[in-house]
Design an enzyme around this catalytic site. Structure first.
Site, PDB file in Angstrom:
ATOM      1  N   GLU A 152      34.251 -35.761 -22.597  1.00  0.00           N
ATOM      2  CA  GLU A 152      35.689 -35.979 -22.615  1.00  0.00           C
ATOM      3  C   GLU A 152      36.140 -36.953 -23.702  1.00  0.00           C
ATOM      4  O   GLU A 152      37.313 -37.312 -23.768  1.00  0.00           O
ATOM      5  CB  GLU A 152      36.147 -36.470 -21.238  1.00  0.00           C
ATOM      6  CG  GLU A 152      35.955 -35.401 -20.173  1.00  0.00           C
ATOM      7  CD  GLU A 152      36.202 -35.903 -18.762  1.00  0.00           C
ATOM      8  OE1 GLU A 152      36.421 -35.062 -17.880  1.00  0.00           O
ATOM      9  OE2 GLU A 152      36.160 -37.136 -18.540  1.00  0.00           O
ATOM     10  N   LYS A 190      31.006 -39.282 -24.025  1.00  0.00           N
ATOM     11  CA  LYS A 190      31.170 -39.881 -22.709  1.00  0.00           C
ATOM     12  C   LYS A 190      30.011 -39.493 -21.788  1.00  0.00           C
ATOM     13  O   LYS A 190      29.611 -40.257 -20.924  1.00  0.00           O
ATOM     14  CB  LYS A 190      32.503 -39.443 -22.094  1.00  0.00           C
ATOM     15  CG  LYS A 190      32.831 -40.140 -20.778  1.00  0.00           C
ATOM     16  CD  LYS A 190      34.184 -39.693 -20.250  1.00  0.00           C
ATOM     17  CE  LYS A 190      34.529 -40.421 -18.945  1.00  0.00           C
ATOM     18  NZ  LYS A 190      35.828 -39.972 -18.387  1.00  0.00           N
ATOM     19  N   GLN A 191      29.479 -38.289 -22.002  1.00  0.00           N
ATOM     20  CA  GLN A 191      28.442 -37.765 -21.113  1.00  0.00           C
ATOM     21  C   GLN A 191      27.705 -36.616 -21.792  1.00  0.00           C
ATOM     22  O   GLN A 191      28.005 -36.250 -22.928  1.00  0.00           O
ATOM     23  CB  GLN A 191      29.079 -37.267 -19.827  1.00  0.00           C
ATOM     24  CG  GLN A 191      30.075 -36.126 -20.040  1.00  0.00           C
ATOM     25  CD  GLN A 191      31.235 -36.179 -19.084  1.00  0.00           C
ATOM     26  OE1 GLN A 191      32.234 -36.836 -19.357  1.00  0.00           O
ATOM     27  NE2 GLN A 191      31.107 -35.507 -17.960  1.00  0.00           N
TER      28      GLN A 191
END
Length: 331
Positions: A85, A184-185
């Protein structure tokens, strides 16, 4: 036309996400729903359930046929946000393209086997769109997270992220974040996590080593996915460290991560970290019965749990590198 699923759903099914970037652009959730339905069917063999899922497959396919842009004989998914994100408004996000193509292929296969008549030209368009999305991404070596990802700015985390006790996203503007190689991930790495048979161990390692230094783990969904991948790569110490990081999201009292409620998706991830990671269970769509490749940490003496697959329940005990699998008769 067709159906698209909300990013954050209320009980009514309406979109409740406060961030327009997420709800309007993180559209891979619609393909993820189809994957979830298919995964359930592959693991249970529940044909009645699968028949009821047909409208979902057909209507989401209609959405994708309208959403995917066709230009000069090529396919594009423009203006999307992948699982990461912190990278917004990108084109041909590898994860999104793969999952949409996957859902379209599932739909075409299912509709061909369905009892009702289906427009052959429509099915051909579904398969052609799936092929186009896959051809829009380079799948050799380091898989680009999206078009032009290599042109994003390199982050100097020592300058941009001075306080590691706080998330990276709280110390940088969104504008700067969206043009920086800061994840973010897990994004690309979600693919070998979900489809380990599609990617060699070497390619998984290469992509992991490339993307991990850019990953901030600001998302509660990040550490556990990387832990599972580390288990599969045989990096057990790092797998255990990331597993502990995922546990701490809700259990660390100092950080008060559960003060406003537990992170339920992370809890599901922790279960997967144990069963799919350290126990090494294969996905239900890659095998017809429970198969395990255990890699327990040295300080774990044994591990036991139960799983259901294809109408049977199994008790699993892992000890001394061996797997004891016992079928439990269900009354």
């Amino acid at each position: 036309p067709g159906a698209r699923y909300p990013w954050e759903s209320s009980v009514s099914g309406r979109e409740q996400c406060p961030n327009w970037q997420y709800c309007d652009h993180e559209i891979h959730v619609t393909a993820d729903v189809v994957h979830g339905l298919w995964h359930y069917y592959q693991t249970t063999g529940d044909r009645e359930f699968w028949k009821k899922a047909m409208p979902v497959l057909e209507e989401t396919a209609r959405y994708w046929l309208a959403r995917v842009e066709q230009r000069d004989g090529k396919s594009f998914l423009n203006g999307v946000m992948g699982p990461d994100e912190y990278t917004c408004f990108c084109t041909n996000n590898a994860y999104t393209n793969f999952m949409v193509a996957h859902s379209l292929q599932i739909t075409a296969d299912a509709m061909e086997k369905a009892e009702k008549a289906v427009d052959a030209s429509w099915l051909q368009k579904v398969r052609k769109t799936a092929d186009g999305l896959m051809n829009a991404v380079s799948w050799e070596g380091i898989i680009p997270q999206c078009d032009s990802f290599e042109k994003y700015e390199e982050p100097d985390f020592s300058v941009l992220w001075p306080d590691r006790s706080q998330p990276f996203g709280k110390q940088i503007s969104q504008e700067r974040n969206y043009r920086t190689k800061a994840l973010k991930q897990a994004d690309v790495m979600m693919l070998p996590y979900l489809f380990p048979t599609h990617f060699s161990k070497k390619q998984t390692e290469e992509n992991y080593d490339y993307y991990f230094p850019y990953t901030t783990h600001d998302s509660s969904l990040s550490a556990i996915v990387h832990s599972i991948l580390c288990c599969r790569m045989g990096r057990i110490q790092q797998a255990q460290e990331l597993f502990q990081k995922a546990l701490g999201i809700d259990l660390n009292e100092q950080e008060q991560g559960a003060a406003e409620g537990i992170h339920i998706a992370n809890c599901g991830g922790i279960w997967q970290g144990v069963v799919l990671g350290f126990a090494g269970m294969e996905w239900g769509y890659d095998t017809q019965q429970p198969v395990f490749h255990p890699r327990l940490p040295e300080n774990w003496k044994s591990l036991s749990f139960s799983v259901c697959m294809n109408g049977k329940r199994w008790q699993v005990v892992i000890r001394d590198g061996k797997v004891e699998l016992t079928e439990v008769v269900m009354k």
